[in-house]
Design an enzyme around this catalytic site. Structure first.
Site, PDB file in Angstrom:
ATOM      1  N   ASP A  41      47.437  26.509  63.918  1.00 11.35           N
ATOM      2  CA  ASP A  41      48.718  25.951  63.829  1.00 11.35           C
ATOM      3  C   ASP A  41      49.075  25.472  65.150  1.00 11.35           C
ATOM      4  OD1 ASP A  41      49.187  27.652  61.656  1.00 11.35           O
ATOM      5  OD2 ASP A  41      50.184  29.061  62.627  1.00 11.35           O
TER       6      ASP A  41
ATOM      7  N   TYR B 113      39.480  35.874  65.580  1.00 14.70           N
ATOM      8  CA  TYR B 113      40.814  35.255  66.228  1.00 14.70           C
ATOM      9  C   TYR B 113      41.157  36.339  67.437  1.00 14.70           C
ATOM     10  CZ  TYR B 113      42.159  31.798  63.071  1.00 14.70           C
ATOM     11  OH  TYR B 113      42.092  30.541  62.385  1.00 14.70           O
TER      12      TYR B 113
END
Lengths: 274, 274
Positions: free
Chosen positions: A52, A110
């Site tokens: 993102d 992540y």
């Protein structure tokens, strides 16, 4: 044609995410442009997946096919010289022709970073979410356990997701706490002292909390919604067990908010063979 | 009137230095404005000294007199809420009326950071100078020793300096090396390998080098010229003993270049009494 894979890091602060967008300014745009400047070729780069806008990476993987004769190991330094200083190629190498950075990825990791100190860390502020109050670290750990394994993560993705299936497997997940230094807790004369903390937030912790999540794939906003939900558990606004109920509900509105993008970093992408 | 002292940190990247300038955008401008927004008073802030445009601070000290009744310990959080996120107040406290952040300072410590790895550190790139080749760390340590003690530092300041005396005392100085990880040295397939390093730069090191310098005062650009000169010693473009000759020459043109400002951080300012 050779197939070149790149391991890419970026500070996502000033970009609209990894993947090309109509209005440009993505990591992919800059990488394709640098490859063009270097080799004269307009290539199509395949990233392991989107990140993102505002999300960072230390180990994004991308590949492209080229007729250029530049040796694989020279691509990294040559591209770095042609990229903005918030995008770096860590390494470049030749991969088999069939290698595809997105289709071949079997595991991604992540990290979401939360700084629970009274004042933000100036030099890390672009890479961590500042939560000025303490969090219940143990409760967050308890809540996280419910997410391990294969689940339908509909509650943890954007209602805009168009994926046919929301079933994903979280292969590993852990929370690490780097406790605030005694200096920060006791010597600062900021208004909220450690005694104040203990009185108002008994048993809660200050420091830097890192949430590591590895999975076989992630839905849109999934890690950020997991982080936002666990932060609410850490704030004791929700019980750890609610994470199970949220999963079962398959309803985005049951989960916590989407945590801010700048706390998130794509650390590693793994493949069966490279 | 009370006298309030602030310990201030800032990421200097986007500012024109600490002290007010005709064209604005200084740390002092932002601090005075935040104090005005908070208290309604137009105060004159006294910093411990200037820092150049682009230079950072973790422990700058400043003071101002105020008639405001806001308790000293509340100033830090209240100002932080009114400052840009690249300026933070670490603490605020009442000091004796005669305290003056510049005149009372007896010792300041700066740190200059040099990253000698092949590729820059994305997340530290704003705070360290990237030197892509190895440096001779031992030679730099030998050169640094000549600067300890009281000297005329004319060779290590800008020819534009208008100070009556260029005599300053370096009270302490040291170099620290955080060696590059084995991973970075051997596993990366960047063009320059560790074997290449050893062949072309035998006995030189990779890693993050930090130069700490404490003194009773510093001339304009002094730490940056010291850093620029020691980098040349580390590159073996100069011998360590030349540092003594440069000092004796009292001639700016004999020293090395002024190292880039973004590697420099003002760490601490000390006072006889606070």
């Amino acid at each position: 044609m050779r197939n070149i894979a790149l391991i890419v890091g970026y500070d996502g602060t000033d970009y609209s995410g990894f993947q090309c967008q109509p209005h440009g300014n993505t990591i992919q745009d800059h990488l394709e442009q640098a490859i063009f400047v270097l080799s004269g070729e307009r290539v199509k780069l395949h990233g392991s997946g989107r990140t993102d806008a505002g999300v960072h990476a230390t180990g994004q993987v991308a590949n492209f096919h080229t007729t250029s004769s530049i040796p694989a190991e020279r691509w990294a330094l040559a591209l770095n010289a042609r990229l903005p200083n918030d995008i770096v190629i860590h390494s470049a190498f030749s991969v088999p022709d069939h290698f595809h950075a997105r289709r071949g990825a079997i595991r991604k990791t992540y990290c979401y970073t939360i700084n629970c100190n009274r004042i933000p860390n100036l030099f890390q502020r672009r890479y961590e979410f500042h939560h000025p109050l303490p969090l219940d670290f143990q409760a967050m750990q308890q809540g996280l356990v419910y997410l391990l394994g294969e689940h339908d993560f509909t509650s943890f993705t954007s209602p805009l997701s168009k994926k046919a299936s929301h079933v994903r497997t979280i292969l590993d997940a852990r929370l690490e706490l780097e406790p605030a230094s005694v200096n920060v807790l006791t010597e600062s004369n900021l208004y909220h002292t450690s005694e104040w903390d203990e009185q108002h937030y008994p048993g809660m912790q200050r420091g830097v909390i890192r949430l590591y999540v590895s999975g076989n794939g992630f839905l849109y906003n999934m890690v950020r919604i997991i982080a936002g939900t666990l932060i609410q558990v850490g704030e004791r606004k929700r019980k750890p067990e609610e994470v199970a109920t949220i999963l079962e509900a398959k309803d985005r509105s049951k989960a916590g908010p989407t945590a801010v993008p700048h706390g998130l970093t794509l650390c590693e992408v793994e493949y069966e063979q490279f």
